[in-house]
Design a protein around this motif. Structure first.
Motif, PDB file in Angstrom:
ATOM      1  N   SER A  57       0.848  -1.199   0.000  1.00  0.00           N
ATOM      2  CA  SER A  57       0.000   0.000   0.000  1.00  0.00           C
ATOM      3  C   SER A  57       0.881   1.246   0.000  1.00  0.00           C
ATOM      4  O   SER A  57       2.065   1.193   0.369  1.00  0.00           O
ATOM      5  N   ILE A  58       0.292   2.354  -0.363  1.00  0.00           N
ATOM      6  CA  ILE A  58       1.035   3.624  -0.357  1.00  0.00           C
ATOM      7  C   ILE A  58       1.545   3.925   1.050  1.00  0.00           C
ATOM      8  O   ILE A  58       2.719   4.268   1.238  1.00  0.00           O
ATOM      9  N   ASP A  59       0.671   3.796   2.042  1.00  0.00           N
ATOM     10  CA  ASP A  59       1.069   4.104   3.420  1.00  0.00           C
ATOM     11  C   ASP A  59       2.209   3.206   3.903  1.00  0.00           C
ATOM     12  O   ASP A  59       3.162   3.690   4.514  1.00  0.00           O
ATOM     13  N   ASN A  60       2.116   1.913   3.631  1.00  0.00           N
ATOM     14  CA  ASN A  60       3.182   0.998   4.053  1.00  0.00           C
ATOM     15  C   ASN A  60       4.489   1.296   3.338  1.00  0.00           C
ATOM     16  O   ASN A  60       5.565   1.237   3.944  1.00  0.00           O
ATOM     17  N   PHE A  61       4.416   1.614   2.043  1.00  0.00           N
ATOM     18  CA  PHE A  61       5.635   1.945   1.321  1.00  0.00           C
ATOM     19  C   PHE A  61       6.281   3.207   1.890  1.00  0.00           C
ATOM     20  O   PHE A  61       7.491   3.252   2.115  1.00  0.00           O
ATOM     21  N   ILE A  62       5.473   4.218   2.150  1.00  0.00           N
ATOM     22  CA  ILE A  62       6.024   5.476   2.681  1.00  0.00           C
ATOM     23  C   ILE A  62       6.665   5.245   4.051  1.00  0.00           C
ATOM     24  O   ILE A  62       7.734   5.795   4.342  1.00  0.00           O
ATOM     25  N   GLU A  63       6.061   4.410   4.874  1.00  0.00           N
ATOM     26  CA  GLU A  63       6.666   4.083   6.175  1.00  0.00           C
ATOM     27  C   GLU A  63       8.029   3.412   5.992  1.00  0.00           C
ATOM     28  O   GLU A  63       8.995   3.757   6.665  1.00  0.00           O
ATOM     29  N   LYS A  64       8.121   2.445   5.083  1.00  0.00           N
ATOM     30  CA  LYS A  64       9.398   1.772   4.811  1.00  0.00           C
ATOM     31  C   LYS A  64      10.422   2.758   4.241  1.00  0.00           C
ATOM     32  O   LYS A  64      11.590   2.757   4.625  1.00  0.00           O
ATOM     33  N   TYR A  65       9.984   3.588   3.316  1.00  0.00           N
ATOM     34  CA  TYR A  65      10.862   4.564   2.678  1.00  0.00           C
ATOM     35  C   TYR A  65      11.408   5.551   3.710  1.00  0.00           C
ATOM     36  O   TYR A  65      12.583   5.903   3.684  1.00  0.00           O
ATOM     37  N   LYS A  66      10.537   5.973   4.623  1.00  0.00           N
ATOM     38  CA  LYS A  66      10.923   6.954   5.644  1.00  0.00           C
ATOM     39  C   LYS A  66      12.050   6.436   6.530  1.00  0.00           C
ATOM     40  O   LYS A  66      12.907   7.198   6.957  1.00  0.00           O
ATOM     41  N   MET A  67      12.066   5.123   6.784  1.00  0.00           N
ATOM     42  CA  MET A  67      13.110   4.552   7.643  1.00  0.00           C
ATOM     43  C   MET A  67      14.502   4.747   7.042  1.00  0.00           C
ATOM     44  O   MET A  67      15.464   4.999   7.762  1.00  0.00           O
ATOM     45  N   SER A  68      14.616   4.659   5.722  1.00  0.00           N
ATOM     46  CA  SER A  68      15.917   4.806   5.056  1.00  0.00           C
ATOM     47  C   SER A  68      16.171   6.222   4.564  1.00  0.00           C
ATOM     48  O   SER A  68      17.301   6.561   4.221  1.00  0.00           O
ATOM     49  N   ASN A  69      15.119   7.019   4.488  1.00  0.00           N
ATOM     50  CA  ASN A  69      15.218   8.368   3.928  1.00  0.00           C
ATOM     51  C   ASN A  69      14.481   9.367   4.815  1.00  0.00           C
ATOM     52  O   ASN A  69      13.527  10.022   4.386  1.00  0.00           O
ATOM     53  N   PRO A  70      14.917   9.528   6.068  1.00  0.00           N
ATOM     54  CA  PRO A  70      14.161  10.345   7.030  1.00  0.00           C
ATOM     55  C   PRO A  70      14.066  11.829   6.670  1.00  0.00           C
ATOM     56  O   PRO A  70      13.155  12.501   7.134  1.00  0.00           O
ATOM     57  N   LYS A  71      14.948  12.330   5.835  1.00  0.00           N
ATOM     58  CA  LYS A  71      14.931  13.750   5.499  1.00  0.00           C
ATOM     59  C   LYS A  71      14.143  14.063   4.236  1.00  0.00           C
ATOM     60  O   LYS A  71      14.015  15.227   3.866  1.00  0.00           O
ATOM     61  N   GLU A  72      13.616  13.035   3.576  1.00  0.00           N
ATOM     62  CA  GLU A  72      12.866  13.239   2.340  1.00  0.00           C
ATOM     63  C   GLU A  72      11.505  13.872   2.626  1.00  0.00           C
ATOM     64  O   GLU A  72      10.937  13.693   3.699  1.00  0.00           O
TER      65      GLU A  72
ATOM     66  N   PHE B 210      12.113  -8.370 -11.236  1.00  0.00           N
ATOM     67  CA  PHE B 210      11.564  -7.473 -10.223  1.00  0.00           C
ATOM     68  C   PHE B 210      10.829  -8.234  -9.123  1.00  0.00           C
ATOM     69  O   PHE B 210      10.057  -7.671  -8.355  1.00  0.00           O
ATOM     70  N   SER B 211      11.099  -9.530  -9.005  1.00  0.00           N
ATOM     71  CA  SER B 211      10.366 -10.371  -8.053  1.00  0.00           C
ATOM     72  C   SER B 211      10.624 -10.007  -6.591  1.00  0.00           C
ATOM     73  O   SER B 211       9.830 -10.382  -5.731  1.00  0.00           O
ATOM     74  N   ASP B 212      11.691  -9.322  -6.285  1.00  0.00           N
ATOM     75  CA  ASP B 212      11.969  -8.938  -4.906  1.00  0.00           C
ATOM     76  C   ASP B 212      11.696  -7.463  -4.641  1.00  0.00           C
ATOM     77  O   ASP B 212      12.108  -6.927  -3.624  1.00  0.00           O
ATOM     78  N   ASP B 213      10.989  -6.824  -5.553  1.00  0.00           N
ATOM     79  CA  ASP B 213      10.750  -5.391  -5.443  1.00  0.00           C
ATOM     80  C   ASP B 213       9.268  -5.110  -5.216  1.00  0.00           C
ATOM     81  O   ASP B 213       8.399  -5.883  -5.561  1.00  0.00           O
ATOM     82  N   TYR B 214       9.000  -3.930  -4.651  1.00  0.00           N
ATOM     83  CA  TYR B 214       7.640  -3.525  -4.334  1.00  0.00           C
ATOM     84  C   TYR B 214       7.006  -2.734  -5.483  1.00  0.00           C
ATOM     85  O   TYR B 214       7.681  -2.052  -6.243  1.00  0.00           O
ATOM     86  N   GLU B 215       5.673  -2.814  -5.512  1.00  0.00           N
ATOM     87  CA  GLU B 215       4.869  -1.968  -6.385  1.00  0.00           C
ATOM     88  C   GLU B 215       3.590  -1.628  -5.622  1.00  0.00           C
ATOM     89  O   GLU B 215       3.077  -2.452  -4.851  1.00  0.00           O
ATOM     90  N   ILE B 216       3.100  -0.442  -5.853  1.00  0.00           N
ATOM     91  CA  ILE B 216       1.885   0.022  -5.189  1.00  0.00           C
ATOM     92  C   ILE B 216       0.706  -0.835  -5.609  1.00  0.00           C
ATOM     93  O   ILE B 216       0.500  -1.090  -6.787  1.00  0.00           O
ATOM     94  N   ASP B 217      -0.058  -1.264  -4.604  1.00  0.00           N
ATOM     95  CA  ASP B 217      -1.228  -2.111  -4.844  1.00  0.00           C
ATOM     96  C   ASP B 217      -2.418  -1.262  -5.265  1.00  0.00           C
ATOM     97  O   ASP B 217      -2.646  -0.208  -4.812  1.00  0.00           O
TER      98      ASP B 217
END
Length: 88
Positions: free
Chosen positions: A16-31, A81-88
């Protein structure tokens, strides 16, 4: 030239968008996460409208939202791309 996955069995891991943004934020806190959300929604709509990558493949919403409009292969240079995410 269009590059296709080596196997038709390759599928993105849906997120989901929300879950992806949460994961992204962990590695990119200043974005700017609000801008990332807007980008995701914009690219998701383009994909829904049938817009394709310049090579003819479907847009990769997550990659396009971060680096500019394109498919997984054009953005990463890979076809698995089997180990990569895409928005549901």
């Amino acid at each position: 030239m269009t590059f296709k996955p080596k196997s038709e069995g390759y599928k993105f891991t849906k997120i989901s968008i929300d879950n992806f943004i949460e994961k992204y934020k962990m590695s990119n806190p200043k974005e700017d996460l609000a801008q990332l959300r807007r980008n995701i929604l914009h690219i998701k709509q383009l994909k829904k409208d049938g817009i394709k990558c310049d090579c003819g493949n479907s847009l990769w919403v997550i990659g396009s939202a971060i680096s500019g409009k394109g498919c997984f292969t054009c953005i990463t240079g890979e076809t698995d791309f089997s180990d990569d995410y895409e928005i549901d």
